[in-house]
Design a protein around this motif. Structure first.
Motif, PDB file in Angstrom:
ATOM      1  N   GLN A   9      64.245  70.130  59.960  1.00  0.00           N
ATOM      2  CA  GLN A   9      64.608  69.253  58.854  1.00  0.00           C
ATOM      3  C   GLN A   9      63.396  68.504  58.309  1.00  0.00           C
ATOM      4  OE1 GLN A   9      66.797  65.852  59.976  1.00  0.00           O
ATOM      5  NE2 GLN A   9      67.585  65.408  57.937  1.00  0.00           N
ATOM      6  N   ILE A  10      62.481  68.092  59.214  1.00  0.00           N
ATOM      7  CA  ILE A  10      61.292  67.382  58.760  1.00  0.00           C
ATOM      8  C   ILE A  10      60.498  68.253  57.796  1.00  0.00           C
ATOM      9  CG2 ILE A  10      59.079  66.399  59.485  1.00  0.00           C
ATOM     10  CD1 ILE A  10      60.386  65.512  62.063  1.00  0.00           C
ATOM     11  N   GLY A  11      60.292  69.521  58.182  1.00  0.00           N
ATOM     12  CA  GLY A  11      59.544  70.422  57.313  1.00  0.00           C
ATOM     13  C   GLY A  11      60.250  70.745  56.026  1.00  0.00           C
ATOM     14  N   LEU A  12      61.588  70.690  56.057  1.00  0.00           N
ATOM     15  CA  LEU A  12      62.376  71.039  54.876  1.00  0.00           C
ATOM     16  C   LEU A  12      62.621  69.852  53.951  1.00  0.00           C
ATOM     17  CD1 LEU A  12      64.952  73.372  56.646  1.00  0.00           C
ATOM     18  CD2 LEU A  12      63.422  74.055  54.794  1.00  0.00           C
ATOM     19  N   THR A  13      62.093  68.693  54.339  1.00  0.00           N
ATOM     20  CA  THR A  13      62.340  67.488  53.541  1.00  0.00           C
ATOM     21  C   THR A  13      61.803  67.634  52.123  1.00  0.00           C
ATOM     22  OG1 THR A  13      62.236  66.114  55.518  1.00  0.00           O
ATOM     23  CG2 THR A  13      61.948  64.999  53.417  1.00  0.00           C
ATOM     24  N   GLY A  14      60.639  68.243  51.995  1.00  0.00           N
ATOM     25  CA  GLY A  14      60.059  68.430  50.667  1.00  0.00           C
ATOM     26  C   GLY A  14      58.610  68.845  50.772  1.00  0.00           C
ATOM     27  N   LEU A  15      58.073  69.397  49.694  1.00  0.00           N
ATOM     28  CA  LEU A  15      56.676  69.819  49.675  1.00  0.00           C
ATOM     29  C   LEU A  15      55.797  68.664  49.208  1.00  0.00           C
ATOM     30  CD1 LEU A  15      57.009  73.397  48.162  1.00  0.00           C
ATOM     31  CD2 LEU A  15      56.583  72.766  50.539  1.00  0.00           C
ATOM     32  N   PRO A  16      54.690  68.441  49.877  1.00  0.00           N
ATOM     33  CA  PRO A  16      53.828  67.315  49.512  1.00  0.00           C
ATOM     34  C   PRO A  16      52.911  67.637  48.338  1.00  0.00           C
ATOM     35  CG  PRO A  16      52.914  68.484  51.385  1.00  0.00           C
ATOM     36  CD  PRO A  16      54.227  69.155  51.069  1.00  0.00           C
ATOM     37  N   ASP A  17      52.533  66.596  47.576  1.00  0.00           N
ATOM     38  CA  ASP A  17      51.484  66.756  46.578  1.00  0.00           C
ATOM     39  C   ASP A  17      50.152  66.372  47.230  1.00  0.00           C
ATOM     40  OD1 ASP A  17      51.507  63.974  46.750  1.00  0.00           O
ATOM     41  OD2 ASP A  17      52.679  63.736  44.911  1.00  0.00           O
ATOM     42  N   TRP A  18      49.065  66.411  46.447  1.00  0.00           N
ATOM     43  CA  TRP A  18      47.751  66.118  47.022  1.00  0.00           C
ATOM     44  C   TRP A  18      47.656  64.681  47.510  1.00  0.00           C
ATOM     45  CZ3 TRP A  18      44.931  69.849  48.602  1.00  0.00           C
ATOM     46  CH2 TRP A  18      44.962  71.082  47.952  1.00  0.00           C
ATOM     47  N   GLY A  19      48.323  63.785  46.823  1.00  0.00           N
ATOM     48  CA  GLY A  19      48.311  62.387  47.263  1.00  0.00           C
ATOM     49  C   GLY A  19      48.980  62.219  48.611  1.00  0.00           C
ATOM     50  N   ALA A  20      50.106  62.920  48.797  1.00  0.00           N
ATOM     51  CA  ALA A  20      50.817  62.843  50.070  1.00  0.00           C
ATOM     52  C   ALA A  20      49.975  63.431  51.196  1.00  0.00           C
ATOM     53  CB  ALA A  20      52.151  63.572  49.970  1.00  0.00           C
ATOM     54  N   LEU A  21      49.286  64.548  50.907  1.00  0.00           N
ATOM     55  CA  LEU A  21      48.429  65.175  51.917  1.00  0.00           C
ATOM     56  C   LEU A  21      47.271  64.266  52.287  1.00  0.00           C
ATOM     57  CD1 LEU A  21      48.306  68.864  50.631  1.00  0.00           C
ATOM     58  CD2 LEU A  21      49.389  68.033  52.719  1.00  0.00           C
ATOM     59  N   ALA A  22      46.660  63.624  51.277  1.00  0.00           N
ATOM     60  CA  ALA A  22      45.545  62.715  51.547  1.00  0.00           C
ATOM     61  C   ALA A  22      46.008  61.538  52.417  1.00  0.00           C
ATOM     62  CB  ALA A  22      44.951  62.209  50.234  1.00  0.00           C
ATOM     63  N   PHE A  23      47.180  61.005  52.090  1.00  0.00           N
ATOM     64  CA  PHE A  23      47.738  59.909  52.878  1.00  0.00           C
ATOM     65  C   PHE A  23      47.961  60.355  54.322  1.00  0.00           C
ATOM     66  CE2 PHE A  23      51.629  58.159  54.720  1.00  0.00           C
ATOM     67  CZ  PHE A  23      51.351  56.786  54.709  1.00  0.00           C
ATOM     68  N   ALA A  24      48.566  61.538  54.503  1.00  0.00           N
ATOM     69  CA  ALA A  24      48.874  62.030  55.844  1.00  0.00           C
ATOM     70  C   ALA A  24      47.609  62.280  56.652  1.00  0.00           C
ATOM     71  CB  ALA A  24      49.709  63.306  55.752  1.00  0.00           C
ATOM     72  N   VAL A  25      46.589  62.865  56.017  1.00  0.00           N
ATOM     73  CA  VAL A  25      45.332  63.121  56.727  1.00  0.00           C
ATOM     74  C   VAL A  25      44.662  61.804  57.117  1.00  0.00           C
ATOM     75  CG1 VAL A  25      42.990  64.043  56.475  1.00  0.00           C
ATOM     76  CG2 VAL A  25      44.956  65.372  55.673  1.00  0.00           C
ATOM     77  N   ALA A  26      44.696  60.824  56.208  1.00  0.00           N
ATOM     78  CA  ALA A  26      44.068  59.534  56.490  1.00  0.00           C
ATOM     79  C   ALA A  26      44.719  58.834  57.681  1.00  0.00           C
ATOM     80  CB  ALA A  26      44.135  58.636  55.241  1.00  0.00           C
ATOM     81  N   VAL A  27      46.049  58.797  57.704  1.00  0.00           N
ATOM     82  CA  VAL A  27      46.712  58.123  58.830  1.00  0.00           C
ATOM     83  C   VAL A  27      46.608  58.977  60.095  1.00  0.00           C
ATOM     84  CG1 VAL A  27      48.271  56.817  57.344  1.00  0.00           C
ATOM     85  CG2 VAL A  27      48.996  59.043  58.214  1.00  0.00           C
ATOM     86  N   GLY A  28      46.425  60.305  59.928  1.00  0.00           N
ATOM     87  CA  GLY A  28      46.180  61.155  61.091  1.00  0.00           C
ATOM     88  C   GLY A  28      44.837  60.843  61.732  1.00  0.00           C
ATOM     89  N   ILE A  29      43.844  60.537  60.909  1.00  0.00           N
ATOM     90  CA  ILE A  29      42.508  60.211  61.414  1.00  0.00           C
ATOM     91  C   ILE A  29      42.526  58.925  62.239  1.00  0.00           C
ATOM     92  CG2 ILE A  29      40.191  59.480  60.692  1.00  0.00           C
ATOM     93  CD1 ILE A  29      40.480  61.451  58.335  1.00  0.00           C
ATOM     94  N   VAL A  30      43.345  57.957  61.822  1.00  0.00           N
ATOM     95  CA  VAL A  30      43.387  56.674  62.552  1.00  0.00           C
ATOM     96  C   VAL A  30      44.413  56.685  63.686  1.00  0.00           C
ATOM     97  CG1 VAL A  30      42.633  55.406  60.514  1.00  0.00           C
ATOM     98  CG2 VAL A  30      45.076  55.635  60.965  1.00  0.00           C
TER      99      VAL A  30
END
Length: 515
Positions: A258-279
């Motif tokens: 279900q998490i994966g099926l929630t929706g496709l991310p845009d570049w902003g969402a990916l940047a946000f996810a990578v940033a919080v992944g780094i911290v």
């Protein structure tokens, strides 16, 4: 048709990640995103959401119920649990909120809600990883789960405040829930050992805990957990949890899909996810620092902190309720944290051994609540693991005139044995400090009765490395286990099921001989 696609993708991606040492749940997450990405071009049915969301919800409820079955209420009322959870929450929010406002231009209210969502750790991931390693009952596992429960309660308060939803008048009945304990215990006594036991588990987790608490305007997740806790003192609580295992695992596949099926991310969402992944590592570092400050030894603080180093599905629940525009970015962030956290937890013990000297510098010079024993007294038979097998071995050793001592990593199980008059000590065979500090010179024989194969292998190697020359006896479930145990230093290994069959045949022969 959609269920055919989801089952096929889940199995395929779960199988693909296994060679990389990742748990299948990481593959299930990937399967959800793959269906989302490749579904439309391949003409696959569009995800409707309702059926899978329902299955996912059932899986989470059953997971929390089985976690509750292994909890003790006094586990939560510990300084390191309540203090660690509250301080980590406060510090995380204070660190995340200004950064989100500064770098993303969010208003203070939105920044606060996103910071709160990121402050939680994953209950589902931690519970699954600890359960897979059979560490839900050990000290660091109980500490991690206790902190997660406090976090979940905070999440429910946040939802209640920001969503405007409040418990209804029937919520006062929650204070009468403890009165259900005798009734629930009696029902469990009557349920037997077959499919009725499974149905009872579903009734308690989904109906009484889930729907019952929802009807009172309270969280169904907390309801399932509370009902599990009420049954945790029953002698058949472990059996009830095991009866739900397969069903719970299948339903949880839906949660990760279900998490994966929630929706496709845009570049902003990916940047946000990578940033919080780094911290993300900062979350674990903060947990380690706080738990060490609450007098835990470096090992317990490290293992608990590592279990909590992942963003939470409860953050998604908060986002769905009060911050829907951040649901997809947070889902990607949670997925990235799972991919990072799952393999690290798989190698948690080797990682600690590698950095042990550095981490032990942060231990407080005081009495630790998870202190390991140093003296075995006058015992001559050492029994690792005081469950049903270990307890039976202990009793038989006493009947034969030997002096046994039992070791178990579950503090509450240890206390129960001590209260029953048995010589049992709290100790974790997977703790390197135990092997350095303990004196085995008076021990003549060792019995390995733990459930987990890895723990038995570590115990066998530890004994031999400390120069123990006496016989080491272990049970095994499979022939391959026997070979590994013998290579680790065990002298005698018994196939548990085979030995049970031999004993049954011997008993039958004795009865026929008497006739």
């Amino acid at each position: 048709m959609f269920e055919v696609i989801t089952i096929s993708f889940a199995f395929l991606f779960g199988l693909l990640v296994r060679p990389f040492g990742l748990p299948p749940l990481v593959g299930f997450l990937a399967a959800g995103f793959a269906i989302n990405i490749f579904g439309p071009p391949l003409g696959l049915p569009v995800y409707s959401g309702e059926a899978l969301e329902h299955i996912a919800h059932l899986g989470v409820l059953m997971l929390l119920f089985t976690v509750g079955l292994k909890l003790k209420l006094k586990q939560i009322a510990q300084p390191q649990v309540i203090g660690g959870a509250l301080l980590h929450f406060a510090i995380s929010v204070l660190v995340f909120m200004p950064g989100l406002k500064l770098f993303m231009g969010l208003d203070w209210n939105t920044a606060l809600l996103v910071a709160i969502a990121l402050s939680f750790s994953s209950t589902v991931l931690a519970a699954k990883l600890l359960e897979a390693k059979r560490e839900l009952g050990v000290f660091h596992g109980r500490t991690a789960i206790g902190i997660l429960i406090v976090q979940d309660i905070i999440a429910l308060v946040v939802l209640a405040v920001w969503s405007g939803q409040t418990p209804n008048v029937w919520a006062l009945l929650v204070f009468a829930v403890p009165l259900l304990r005798p009734v629930l215990h009696r029902l469990l006594d009557l349920a037997g050992h077959d499919e009725l036991l499974v149905l009872m588990g579903m009734l308690l987790s989904l109906v009484i805990g889930g729907m019952g608490f929802e009807a009172m305007g309270l969280s169904s997740e907390i309801g399932a957990l509370v009902i599990g806790v009420l049954l945790s003192t029953h002698k058949r609580a472990k059996e009830l949890g095991e009866s739900l295992w397969s069903l719970k695992e299948v339903f949880l596949v839906g949660f990760f899909l279900q998490i994966g099926l929630t929706g496709l991310p845009d570049w902003g969402a990916l940047a946000f996810a990578v940033a919080v992944g780094i911290v993300l590592p900062l979350k674990g570092v903060l947990f380690f620092a706080l738990l060490a400050a609450f007098k835990l030894r470096a090992r317990s603080a490290f293992l608990s902190a590592l279990s909590l180093t992942a963003y939470s599905e409860f953050g998604l629940i908060v986002a769905a309720g009060v911050l829907p525009e951040f649901l997809v970015p947070l889902a990607i962030a949670v997925s990235i944290s799972f991919v990072i956290s799952a393999p690290l937890n798989r190698f948690a013990h080797p990682l600690f051994e590698r950095f042990e000297e550095r981490l032990q510098r942060y231990e407080r010079d005081t009495i630790h609540p998870d202190e390991q024993p140093k003296d075995m007294g006058d015992a001559e038979v050492l029994i690792f693991g005081m469950g049903r097998t270990g307890s039976a071995a202990y009793q038989r050793a006493e009947e034969q005139g030997l002096r046994p001592v039992g070791l178990d990593a579950d503090q509450y199980k240890t206390e129960a044995h001590v209260a029953a008059g048995r010589n049992v000590l709290f100790a974790d065979a997977e703790d390197s400090n135990f092997w350095r500090s303990c004196d085995f010179r008076k021990i003549r024989a060792a019995i390995l009765a733990m459930d987990d194969l890895e723990a038995r292998l570590i115990a066998a190697r530890g004994l031999r490395q400390r120069g123990f020359t006496g016989p080491i006896v272990s049970h095994a479930l499979f022939e391959s286990d026997q070979q590994e145990l013998r290579a680790a230093g065990a002298d005698y290994t018994y196939l548990t099921m085979t030995q049970a069959g031999v004993s049954l045949a011997e008993q039958t022969a004795d009865v026929l001989g008497q006739g």
